[in-house]
Design a protein around this motif. Sequence first.
Motif, mmCIF file in Angstrom:
data_model
loop_
_atom_site.group_PDB
_atom_site.id
_atom_site.type_symbol
_atom_site.label_atom_id
_atom_site.label_comp_id
_atom_site.label_asym_id
_atom_site.label_seq_id
_atom_site.Cartn_x
_atom_site.Cartn_y
_atom_site.Cartn_z
ATOM 1 N N LYS A 71 0.805 -1.177 0.023
ATOM 2 C CA LYS A 71 0.036 0.225 0.031
ATOM 3 C C LYS A 71 0.819 1.295 -0.050
ATOM 4 C CE LYS A 71 -4.271 -1.581 1.089
ATOM 5 N NZ LYS A 71 -5.750 -1.105 0.283
ATOM 6 N N LEU A 72 1.903 1.383 0.684
ATOM 7 C CA LEU A 72 2.822 2.180 0.719
ATOM 8 C C LEU A 72 3.648 2.564 -0.679
ATOM 9 C CD1 LEU A 72 4.133 1.919 4.448
ATOM 10 C CD2 LEU A 72 2.814 3.794 3.377
ATOM 11 N N GLY A 73 3.667 1.657 -1.481
ATOM 12 C CA GLY A 73 4.365 2.018 -2.897
ATOM 13 C C GLY A 73 5.476 0.825 -3.173
ATOM 14 N N ALA A 74 5.775 -0.228 -2.395
ATOM 15 C CA ALA A 74 6.539 -1.061 -2.823
ATOM 16 C C ALA A 74 6.217 -2.200 -3.828
ATOM 17 C CB ALA A 74 6.762 -2.297 -1.403
ATOM 18 N N ARG A 75 6.844 -2.455 -4.894
ATOM 19 C CA ARG A 75 6.520 -3.063 -6.174
ATOM 20 C C ARG A 75 6.868 -4.499 -6.067
ATOM 21 N NH1 ARG A 75 3.680 0.005 -6.289
ATOM 22 N NH2 ARG A 75 3.372 1.712 -7.560
ATOM 23 N N ARG A 76 7.670 -4.865 -5.001
ATOM 24 C CA ARG A 76 7.881 -6.456 -4.757
ATOM 25 C C ARG A 76 8.016 -6.378 -3.460
ATOM 26 N NH1 ARG A 76 13.343 -9.841 -4.541
ATOM 27 N NH2 ARG A 76 12.464 -11.957 -4.380
ATOM 28 N N VAL A 77 7.052 -7.527 -2.757
ATOM 29 C CA VAL A 77 6.815 -7.908 -1.463
ATOM 30 C C VAL A 77 6.936 -9.410 -1.252
ATOM 31 C CG1 VAL A 77 5.622 -7.581 0.737
ATOM 32 C CG2 VAL A 77 5.630 -5.454 -1.100
ATOM 33 N N VAL A 78 7.854 -9.662 -0.341
ATOM 34 C CA VAL A 78 7.863 -11.229 -0.201
ATOM 35 C C VAL A 78 7.582 -11.560 1.440
ATOM 36 C CG1 VAL A 78 9.244 -13.396 -0.106
ATOM 37 C CG2 VAL A 78 9.739 -11.644 -2.138
ATOM 38 N N GLY A 79 6.518 -11.941 1.548
ATOM 39 C CA GLY A 79 6.324 -12.529 3.093
ATOM 40 C C GLY A 79 6.450 -14.002 3.392
ATOM 41 N N THR A 80 7.014 -14.262 4.268
ATOM 42 C CA THR A 80 7.501 -15.941 4.483
ATOM 43 C C THR A 80 6.977 -16.033 5.930
ATOM 44 O OG1 THR A 80 9.235 -17.413 4.522
ATOM 45 C CG2 THR A 80 9.777 -15.264 5.085
ATOM 46 N N ASP A 81 6.642 -17.222 6.108
ATOM 47 C CA ASP A 81 6.276 -17.762 7.352
ATOM 48 C C ASP A 81 6.539 -19.158 7.604
ATOM 49 O OD1 ASP A 81 4.156 -16.208 9.831
ATOM 50 O OD2 ASP A 81 4.400 -18.439 10.071
ATOM 51 N N ILE A 82 6.818 -19.865 8.590
ATOM 52 C CA ILE A 82 6.875 -21.248 8.746
ATOM 53 C C ILE A 82 5.660 -21.971 9.043
ATOM 54 C CG2 ILE A 82 9.311 -20.942 9.709
ATOM 55 C CD1 ILE A 82 8.149 -21.524 12.718
ATOM 56 N N ASP A 83 4.610 -21.115 9.227
ATOM 57 C CA ASP A 83 3.052 -21.778 9.414
ATOM 58 C C ASP A 83 2.340 -21.835 8.243
ATOM 59 O OD1 ASP A 83 0.767 -22.545 10.336
ATOM 60 O OD2 ASP A 83 0.550 -21.061 11.791
ATOM 61 N N PRO A 84 2.112 -22.928 7.579
ATOM 62 C CA PRO A 84 1.416 -22.809 6.424
ATOM 63 C C PRO A 84 0.102 -22.350 6.276
ATOM 64 C CG PRO A 84 2.276 -25.000 6.670
ATOM 65 C CD PRO A 84 2.431 -24.356 8.016
ATOM 66 N N ASP A 85 -0.557 -22.480 7.730
ATOM 67 C CA ASP A 85 -2.154 -21.805 7.916
ATOM 68 C C ASP A 85 -1.948 -20.274 7.761
ATOM 69 O OD1 ASP A 85 -3.277 -24.262 8.168
ATOM 70 O OD2 ASP A 85 -2.969 -24.275 10.354
ATOM 71 N N ALA A 86 -0.783 -19.705 8.293
ATOM 72 C CA ALA A 86 -0.565 -18.206 8.196
ATOM 73 C C ALA A 86 -0.580 -17.872 6.996
ATOM 74 C CB ALA A 86 0.522 -17.957 9.022
#
Length: 309
Positions: A192-207
């Motif tokens: 929303k703030l303008g990033a053009r590439r964002v990667v989110g990682t989490d060890i919890d598949p449900d998350a």
Amino acid sequence: MNKVWAEVCCEIPAAMVDLVADYLVELTGNGVSIDNLEVDTFSIDTIRESPVKTVRGYFAPGDGLDARIAELEQFLREHGPRFGADSIPTPSVTMIREEDWATGWRQHFAPARIGRHLVIKPTWEPFAPLPGDLVIELDPGMAFGTGTHPTTRLCLEALEEIVAALPTADASPLAVLDVGTGSGILAIAAAKLGARRVVGTDIDPDAVVVAAENCTLNGVADTVELVTTPLAAIPGVFAVTLANILAEDLVRMAGELAVKVATGGFLVLSGILREREEYVIAGFTATGLSLRSARHDGEWSCLVYRRGA
């Protein structure tokens, strides 16, 4: 048919909350919830702090349940005196359906304004945005992160300030990495703030499933890539790396986090109790990053590092 859980409630001194919460996560393998016992409002901003709080852990019912609760009782007896509690009430056990666990907290999640432009709004609440507002619709589901906790607020405020200060003349797309994405709130805010590439990682598949739903809800699914990939295996470097996790995990992952920070980029660390701030700072001394600022909200700390240009 809805799964049934054994909800175990521990009434403990407020200072003991983090110790017991961490122990319950280890003992149960599931998330915990923390209640303030003096809640008499639907607005999160006016909740009063209480000297006694309830920490709730969730066990799958079975033959081993009694033994695990006995372990918990022993833990409370051993550690209570350190926090001025010579006697802690016996934990209570209630059988609940999974849908009750997943939705019972909603009454305390209201729209919240964070920083200059960000607004976190639950999907079920009406809200009239002001000009310039960046509204994040959120349904955390079973994942952590509503934006109202100080650790998330501090991270969001730091992210907004960093993005606002970046040179607008730089034509390269802003890349952001969110480690431990939970509900996806930080990743969505970055987009929303303008990033053009964002990667989110989490060890919890449900998350990751919940975060993906929230990204779609906010129209940023094409910008945010959500993965369960180990941090070391994520390719590339990032202008901003965010990690809102426990202090011990931050220090353990210090080297892996640091190498993801691009030249001139920032690393934002949150989830740190103030009493653990120096511990985290010491853990990052050999990373080649420079500490730029430390911000605080109550008992919580957020550290911002930068890799020199």
